[in-house]
Scaffold this motif. Structure first.
Motif, short mmCIF file in Angstrom:
data_model
loop_
_atom_site.label_atom_id
_atom_site.label_comp_id
_atom_site.label_asym_id
_atom_site.label_seq_id
_atom_site.Cartn_x
_atom_site.Cartn_y
_atom_site.Cartn_z
N CYS A 1 39.43 45.84 36.32
CA CYS A 1 38.03 45.13 36.23
C CYS A 1 38.06 44.32 34.96
CB CYS A 1 36.92 46.15 36.41
SG CYS A 1 37.01 46.89 37.97
N ALA A 2 38.61 45.13 33.88
CA ALA A 2 38.53 44.28 32.53
C ALA A 2 39.32 43.07 32.61
CB ALA A 2 39.07 45.17 31.57
N ILE B 1 36.64 35.78 40.09
CA ILE B 1 35.74 36.77 39.70
C ILE B 1 34.76 36.62 38.76
CG2 ILE B 1 35.49 39.33 39.66
CD1 ILE B 1 37.18 38.52 41.93
N SER B 2 33.37 36.60 38.93
CA SER B 2 32.31 36.45 38.12
C SER B 2 31.51 38.04 37.68
CB SER B 2 31.37 35.62 38.67
OG SER B 2 30.73 35.94 39.81
N ARG B 3 31.36 38.62 38.72
CA ARG B 3 30.83 39.97 38.50
C ARG B 3 31.66 41.15 39.33
NH1 ARG B 3 24.88 38.88 40.53
NH2 ARG B 3 24.50 41.00 39.57
N ILE B 4 31.32 42.32 38.67
CA ILE B 4 31.77 43.53 39.54
C ILE B 4 30.72 44.43 39.55
CG2 ILE B 4 33.59 45.36 39.90
CD1 ILE B 4 35.87 43.30 38.51
N VAL C 1 33.74 48.09 30.16
CA VAL C 1 34.44 46.63 30.28
C VAL C 1 33.73 45.77 31.01
CG1 VAL C 1 36.57 48.22 30.58
CG2 VAL C 1 35.61 47.47 32.70
N GLY C 2 32.34 45.87 31.15
CA GLY C 2 31.65 44.70 31.65
C GLY C 2 31.07 44.83 33.06
N CYS C 3 31.41 45.80 33.88
CA CYS C 3 31.08 46.09 35.26
C CYS C 3 29.58 46.49 35.21
CB CYS C 3 31.77 47.01 36.00
SG CYS C 3 33.57 46.77 36.21
#
Length: 1051
Positions: A28-29, A41-44, A62-64
């Protein structure tokens, strides 16, 4: 909503133990930090879960985003299929759906997808160019299942009053990692190797069914134990002349290994007509014509059965309940069954339940036909866990996500599936509420089950008066041929019932369907079969179809003949060479030169002694890249270059059908594909590669096809085998006993070309040679077995001087497992020393060992290399832990040497100097950028070595092979040392250098082809060049070619 770049990850709800994830936080990172423009990919958004192998916080870090609400996601990922109420409209989903085979239990899910206008991608259908699935967990199921059954063995044997090394082993899920579990298995193996197994349970034989990913995973763990693989035909011999002797404890010696046996369907059934041999295609089409033999030929000798093979109810069972009860009454040693396929009531009839990860065993008592939860008492323990890969959830998820993360950007950012690459487009079962064209067959298959057919459940037939089973193979779905076939059946007034369906997994692969066709009149059936035959034989009706891809292959009822009557275009003396690397030219040149003046002495010897009636050989050189093949053939008169991708099965079959002998110079992983095609087309095959287990398993098929698969026909293995067997057999003929066998072989630069600090150069990609430096080794020295771990291999090198070649300052490194050659050469029971070693110039191993300790050979992804534009110089500083005052500081050879000494990585000043010179020679001190393709220190080292350690235009390599065997008379009074030496240098001919390595591999292969063309090799099946019909003429022809093989005897 589709294509918005927002990805959701489901919280798995199918099972409490399901802890796997499609993407790990690290994946994901990379996707998020790369930016949507690059990754798509912009968002998870992650649905929260308290049981997932990775915690929610790790995803947040990691920003999810963590949320139960996935309504903003255009693409939603899972592992198992979600609950139906979780399927949102107008979204794309990817998980293992199991819907493409139109199985009834999975159709509610497909109906839900279609009803809410969703799209569905199935991981199982994502297949790479090599024809294999990209996303799968099979290896992990095999690994976990085998570790679990070893744990169960320890418990079961203890309940029987026997303590074994397996008792210390836990269940797979109890270990924090796969590496930790493997370490535990290795520890068990060390105890077996040193203390042995109790005599009462020996020989301990593990039987593996199947040869797919699951079986390979189980065998991977098995190979961590001291072991020997045996052919199924040898099981009775291993157990002794009478199985009962083992049961009564006649032999009390402890055994220091376990035995493995891999069986396929050819070992499980035989044709009911004893005059007919097993035919795989016929078996799949007409399993009712075969009867089971596993309970007679295999099971009586098995201690454990590891079932890894797919099974359908139309096939005979592996073991039914009555067979097993009879086996146990007769004293069968079977104590455990691991049914990794988890097929309840399936191929092993008495496995009537699944088990859980935390309670993986039940006990079946065949004497009372009863089931128990404990491991005490009579019977056999059984394991049938249906989600084994999740026992190694972290590694399985990492492996899965490594591939999926490269694909998910396309799936998340594309609206029109036509914009997707073909391998993803083919995996799309439904798009926006409609089945894609590749899967339009599903409604018709469902309809055949429900509306159009009334099926007699008892016998599997339609309710029509007349029925016949038809097997169709070909591009049934991607070329819409299945629809055409069904139209023929229905238009004639017939009906059909789908018995089996296997969908081809790439554009080149065929699909297979078995249909039960019914009609009330045999005239209708005749009409249907006639029309299907027209499809299957386009050359008989050119108006019907006019392309190879529009052909089907047909088997009808009891008719056992090929469906396609192709024109026979075989040429009497033609050879196909697959692969256009360095080895190809000398092989092609020799084979095609019989009518010319080159190699005059060779052809004189060959034609006078080995060829009664001879035609010139036509050579076809096939390569993935046509240009490479054309460079080989440009100055060879009787050679033709063609382009061929071996995954294109139809093209591969076309070229193989035109020749009598195939030579595969491809990587070993490709040989199996080629071998299976050669067996089907009845063409001989030769390779220079080691014969592995997968190739050995083809022996019976090759013999039945009347062909020879000759492996290990190069230098090492190859010439070394042939020289060894000639020396050994001559000794035996003279009534001499071989007490010691020592062999050295190496491809190294000629002395004047060994002009770098490492004194070594590569003639092709160095990765394989470098990896070989971490292989463990085993040999026997003066009666003692010596084991060398991979990490210690370089440190085990010893100085070597050959009296007849005093100018060479050499060293020798143990080469893998030497002990297997004791059995291969027939000297294992007498020889107290058996050693095979690899030759290098002296000092090579000390340098490579030091480079390994520094970290240059580490294969793990290195965090430093993730930096933007990393430099070789800075990476060297990182590895040596050297701190400099400024980024512009120069790294001197002296600085490197002092760092190596001070850090304790090398204790010898002389070696440290040479290591420092090697590092500088390779350019690690230079402030130049490391290619982005290098992700590990190993990658960086291979890159530099490939650049700096290659042969220049006029430089030569050399090959040196030396055997020494010590023999003595039966009374021990007369002792001799017999030596054989083979020394060859690269040659410059017509301004072109041909390396010694290329010729010493290519020429033996070409000679093998000539011996097969002249039928001098009569043995059929899979064989090495250790038979006299191979090595006697081959060694003669090698010397006629100009290779100098010298032999001497010293008393």
């Amino acid at each position: 909503m589709l294509g918005n770049g927002v990805v959701g990850i489901l919280s798995e709800s199918s099972n409490k133990w399901e802890r796997r994830v499609p993407l790990a936080p690290a994946h994901c990172a990379r996707l998020l930090h790369g930016g949507r423009q690059k990754t798509g990919i912009s968002r998870i958004i992650i649905q929260p879960s308290t049981k997932r192998i990775y915690h929610d916080a790790q995803y947040e870090d990691v920003g999810c985003e963590i949320s139960d609400d996935l309504s903003e996601c255009g693409l939603i990922l899972g592992i198992k299929q979600p609950k139906l109420e979780m399927i949102l409209p107008d979204r794309a989903y990817a998980f293992f759906s199991h819907t493409h085979k139109a199985q009834k239990e999975n159709m509610p899910l497909l109906d839900k997808i279609l009803s809410v206008r969703a799209s569905l991608y199935d991981y199982e259908l994502i297949v790479g160019n090599h024809g294999k699935r990209l996303l799968a967990f099979g290896n992990y199921a095999g690994r976990a299942g085998f570790i679990d059954i070893l744990h169960g063995l320890g418990q079961r044997y203890l309940s029987l009053g026997i303590s074994t090394p397996f008792l210390s082993l836990g269940l797979s899920y109890m270990y924090p990692s796969l590496a930790a579990a493997k370490a535990a298995v290795i520890s068990v193996g060390e105890e077996i190797a040193t203390q042995g197994l109790p005599p009462d349970i020996c020989p301990l034989i593990i039987v593996f069914t199947g040869s797919g990913n699951v079986s390979h995973g189980a065998q991977e763990i098995f190979k961590l134990l001291p072991h020997t693989f045996v052919d199924p035909s040898k099981l009775q011999e291993i157990c002794g002349k009478n199985v009962e002797l083992r049961q009564h404890g006649t032999t009390r010696k402890r055994v220091f290994q376990i035995y493995g046996c891999v069986v396929g369907c050819q070992h499980m059934v035989e044709h009911k007509d004893s005059t007919k041999k097993f035919d795989r295609v016929d078996y799949y089409a007409h399993p009712d014509q075969y009867q089971p033999i596993f309970h007679e030929k295999i099971a009586p000798y098995a201690s454990v059965i590891v079932n890894c093979m797919y099974w359908e109810r139309r096939f005979p069972r592996l073991l039914n309940t009555m067979q097993f009860q009879d086996l146990m009454r007769s004293g069968c040693p079977l104590v455990g069954i691991s049914d990794i396929t988890c097929d309840v009531g399936g191929s092993i009839e008495f496995i009537n339940q699944t088990t859980s990860i935390d309670s993986p065993f039940f006990r079946y008592d065949p004497f009372n036909d009863s089931y128990h939860c404990d491991l005490e008492g009579s019977g056999v323990i059984c394991s049938a866990v249906d989600i084994l890969p999740t026992e190694f959830a972290k590694e399985a998820s990492q492996h899965f996500g490594d591939i999926l993360s490269t694909l998910v950007g396309s799936l998340a950012s594309v609206v029109d599936i036509l914009e997707l690459p073909m391998h993803l487009r083919r995996a799309c079962i439904a798009h926006r509420g409609a089945l894609t064209s590749l899967y339009e067959y599903i409604p018709r298959m469902r309809k055949s089950e429900t509306e159009e057919l009334s099926v007699d459940i008892a016998n599997g037939h339609t309710n029509k008066k007349f029925n016949i089973q038809v097997s169709l193979s070909g591009h049934l779905f991607d070329q819409f041929l299945i629809n055409e076939a069904l139209d023929i059946i229905e238009a004639a007034g017939g009906s059909f019932h789908l018995v089996n369906c296997q969908v081809g997994q790439n554009a080149n692969a065929m699909s297979h369907s078995d249909l039960e066709i019914g009609a009330d009149d045999t005239v209708i059936l005749d009409k249907i079969i006639y029309s299907l035959n027209l499809m299957a034989n386009p050359e008989e009706n050119l108006d019907l179809v006019n392309k190879e891809t529009n052909k089907i292959f047909l088997k009808v009822g009891k008719i056992q003949e090929s469906s396609s009557k192709r024109e026979d275009t075989k040429r009497n003396t033609a050879v196909l060479l697959l692969g256009a690397g360095r080895v190809c030219y000398p092989a092609a040149d020799l084979l095609a030169s019989s009518g010319g003046s080159s190699h005059r002495q060779f052809w004189k010897t060959f034609l006078e002694n080995y060829a009664e009636d001879w035609n010139d050989v036509e050579v076809i050189v096939a390569s993935l890249y046509l240009k490479d093949a054309e460079e080989i053939t440009e100055d060879i008169a009787n050679a033709t270059a063609v382009q061929l991708d071996i995954t294109d099965s139809e093209k591969l079959f076309m070229y193989i059908s035109q020749v009598e002998v195939v030579i595969s110079l491809l990587p070993p992983s490709c040989h199996l594909t080629v071998a299976k095609a050669c067996i089907e087309l009845k063409k001989h095959l030769i390779t220079a590669s080691y014969i592995d287990d997968s190739m050995t398993l083809l022996d019976e098929q090759a013999r039945n096809a009347g062909i020879t698969i000759l492996g290990e026909m190069g230098l090492d293995p190859g010439i070394d085998h042939m020289l060894a067997m000639r020396m050994i057999n001559e000794s035996h003929l003279q009534k001499r006993i071989v007490k010691s066998f020592v062999s050295y072989c190496g491809g190294i630069p000629s002395p004047d070309s060994a002009n770098n600090p490492l004194a070594y150069k590569f003639s092709w990609n160095p990765a394989g040679a470098i990896r070989a430096g971490s292989n463990p080794a085993t040999y026997r020295y003066e009666g003692e077995t010596v084991k060398v771990e991979g990490k210690d291999l370089y440190d085990s090198a010893v100085r070597l001087r050959l009296p007849d070649l005093p100018a060479f300052a050499l060293e020798c490194i143990p080469n893998r497992n030497s002990l297997i050659y004791g059995d291969v050469y027939g000297i294992g029971h007498k020889a107290s020393t058996i050693f095979r070693g690899t030759l290098r110039y002296e000092g090579f191993s000390k340098v490579m060992g030091t480079l390994a300790r520094i970290g240059f050979l580490d294969t793990e992804v290195h965090s430093f290399l993730r930096n933007k534009k990393p430099l070789f110089r800075d990476f060297l500083l990182e590895l040596l832990k050297i701190k400099v005052e400024s980024n512009d500081s120069t790294i001197r050879e002296k600085d490197i040497r002092e760092s190596i000494i001070s850090s304790g990585l090398c204790k010898e000043q002389e070696t440290a100097v040479r290591v420092a010179k090697t590092i500088v020679f390779l350019g690690f001190h230079e402030p130049t950028e490391i290619p982005s393709s290098c992700q590990s220190a190993f990658d960086v080292t291979c890159h530099r070595m490939e650049e700096r350690l290659t042969y220049l235009k006029n430089e030569q390599d050399m090959v040196l092979l030396h055997h020494e065997i010590q023999v003595e008379s039966p009374d021990g009074q007369r002792k001799e040392c017999r030596k054989a030496t083979f020394l060859e240098f690269g040659r410059i001919e017509n301004g072109k250098i041909t390396s010694a390595m290329a010729r010493t591999v290519g020429i033996p292969i070409a000679i093998g082809a000539l011996l097969l063309l002249t039928n001098k090799i009569k043995t059929r099946g899979v064989l090495r060049p250790i038979e006299s019909e191979v090595y006697i003429p081959a060694l003669d022809l090698l010397q006629a070619y100009g290779f100098k093989l010298t032999e001497k005897i010293e008393s």
